[in-house]
Design a protein around this motif. Sequence first.
Motif, PDB file in Angstrom:
ATOM      1  N   LYS A 116     -10.480  -1.212  -8.220  1.00 20.15           N
ATOM      2  CA  LYS A 116     -11.359  -0.968  -7.594  1.00 20.15           C
ATOM      3  C   LYS A 116     -11.493   0.498  -7.185  1.00 20.15           C
TER       4      LYS A 116
ATOM      5  N   THR B 179      -2.091  -1.538  -3.507  1.00 24.00           N
ATOM      6  CA  THR B 179      -2.989   0.009  -2.933  1.00 24.00           C
ATOM      7  C   THR B 179      -2.915   0.901  -2.878  1.00 24.00           C
TER       8      THR B 179
ATOM      9  N   ASP C  47      -6.429  10.288  -3.059  1.00 23.96           N
ATOM     10  CA  ASP C  47      -6.807  11.211  -4.096  1.00 23.96           C
ATOM     11  C   ASP C  47      -6.131  11.475  -5.459  1.00 23.96           C
TER      12      ASP C  47
ATOM     13  N   THR D 251     -12.421   3.291  -3.833  1.00 22.40           N
ATOM     14  CA  THR D 251     -13.994   3.317  -2.882  1.00 22.40           C
ATOM     15  C   THR D 251     -14.877   5.124  -2.793  1.00 22.40           C
TER      16      THR D 251
ATOM     17  N   THR E 123       0.536  -1.238   0.011  1.00 19.27           N
ATOM     18  CA  THR E 123      -0.065   0.175   0.027  1.00 19.27           C
ATOM     19  C   THR E 123       1.158   1.111  -0.188  1.00 19.27           C
TER      20      THR E 123
ATOM     21  N   THR F 116      -6.605  -0.980  -5.853  1.00 20.52           N
ATOM     22  CA  THR F 116      -7.415  -0.552  -5.110  1.00 20.52           C
ATOM     23  C   THR F 116      -6.923   0.578  -5.369  1.00 20.52           C
TER      24      THR F 116
ATOM     25  N   LYS G 185      -3.864   4.748  -1.256  1.00 24.40           N
ATOM     26  CA  LYS G 185      -4.731   5.335  -0.354  1.00 24.40           C
ATOM     27  C   LYS G 185      -4.229   6.459  -0.946  1.00 24.40           C
TER      28      LYS G 185
ATOM     29  N   ASP H 175      -7.859   3.945  -2.806  1.00 29.01           N
ATOM     30  CA  ASP H 175      -8.619   4.374  -1.463  1.00 29.01           C
ATOM     31  C   ASP H 175      -8.733   5.454  -1.481  1.00 29.01           C
ATOM     32  N   GLY H 176      -9.465   5.810  -2.241  1.00 29.97           N
ATOM     33  CA  GLY H 176     -10.002   7.203  -2.252  1.00 29.97           C
ATOM     34  C   GLY H 176     -10.854   7.698  -4.005  1.00 29.97           C
TER      35      GLY H 176
ATOM     36  N   THR I 127       0.525   5.330   0.819  1.00 30.71           N
ATOM     37  CA  THR I 127      -0.510   6.070   1.015  1.00 30.71           C
ATOM     38  C   THR I 127       0.198   7.364   1.267  1.00 30.71           C
TER      39      THR I 127
END
Length: 209
Positions: free
Chosen positions: A200, A159, A163, A202, A140, A177, A161, A179-180, A142
Amino acid sequence: MKIKLISLILFMFSTLSFGCARQINPTPVPGTTKSQTNSQAQNQTQLQTQPQNKTPNQGKKLDVVTTASVVDNAAAFEKAISAKGTWIIATTKNLTINKDLVLEGEFKNGKKDKDGKDIIQRKIALYTQDEKRNVTDRFTLTAPKLTINSPKASIQHGTFKGDLYVSTKDFQLIDTTIDGNVYFTNNDAKSTFKMDNLSKITGKQELKK
């Protein structure tokens, strides 16, 4: 006198032969066997292919080429995604960076298209893989914001995390993924964006000029 001269020539020839033999068989890098050294050289010359998904923790071999950056810290990652970085940025652990990031610069992946032209590509690889190119670990990244300015870029098998801001054409998510939220800063970026069925988002996807 002739016998001494012939003996001297034979001695010089045997010395040169021994030196050449040492150059042909260099000493392996410390900590590796000769076979491991040869394997590493082959891995560096291979251009990556799409890995297959597999259960994590089965080894940690990256699809590294000579123009890739393998990073495990924030400073190295920021350097690798810059315009002076590399076409592949491969992480080996989770990274948290408390500042906005920008993927910029145009890079070639070393391949040619059917017309013989260099192929443009940029990749953030949030994973490791084994020798059969099966994904073994996912990571991930971030950050508050990641802006994609490099053409033909992708984020793969991990992932992000935060925008994501996409400002260039043909950006892809592959088994990833977000996450944002995903914001497209122009119509071309939005219309050419692709994501596979393993990826995906989120949050929301919208045009934000």
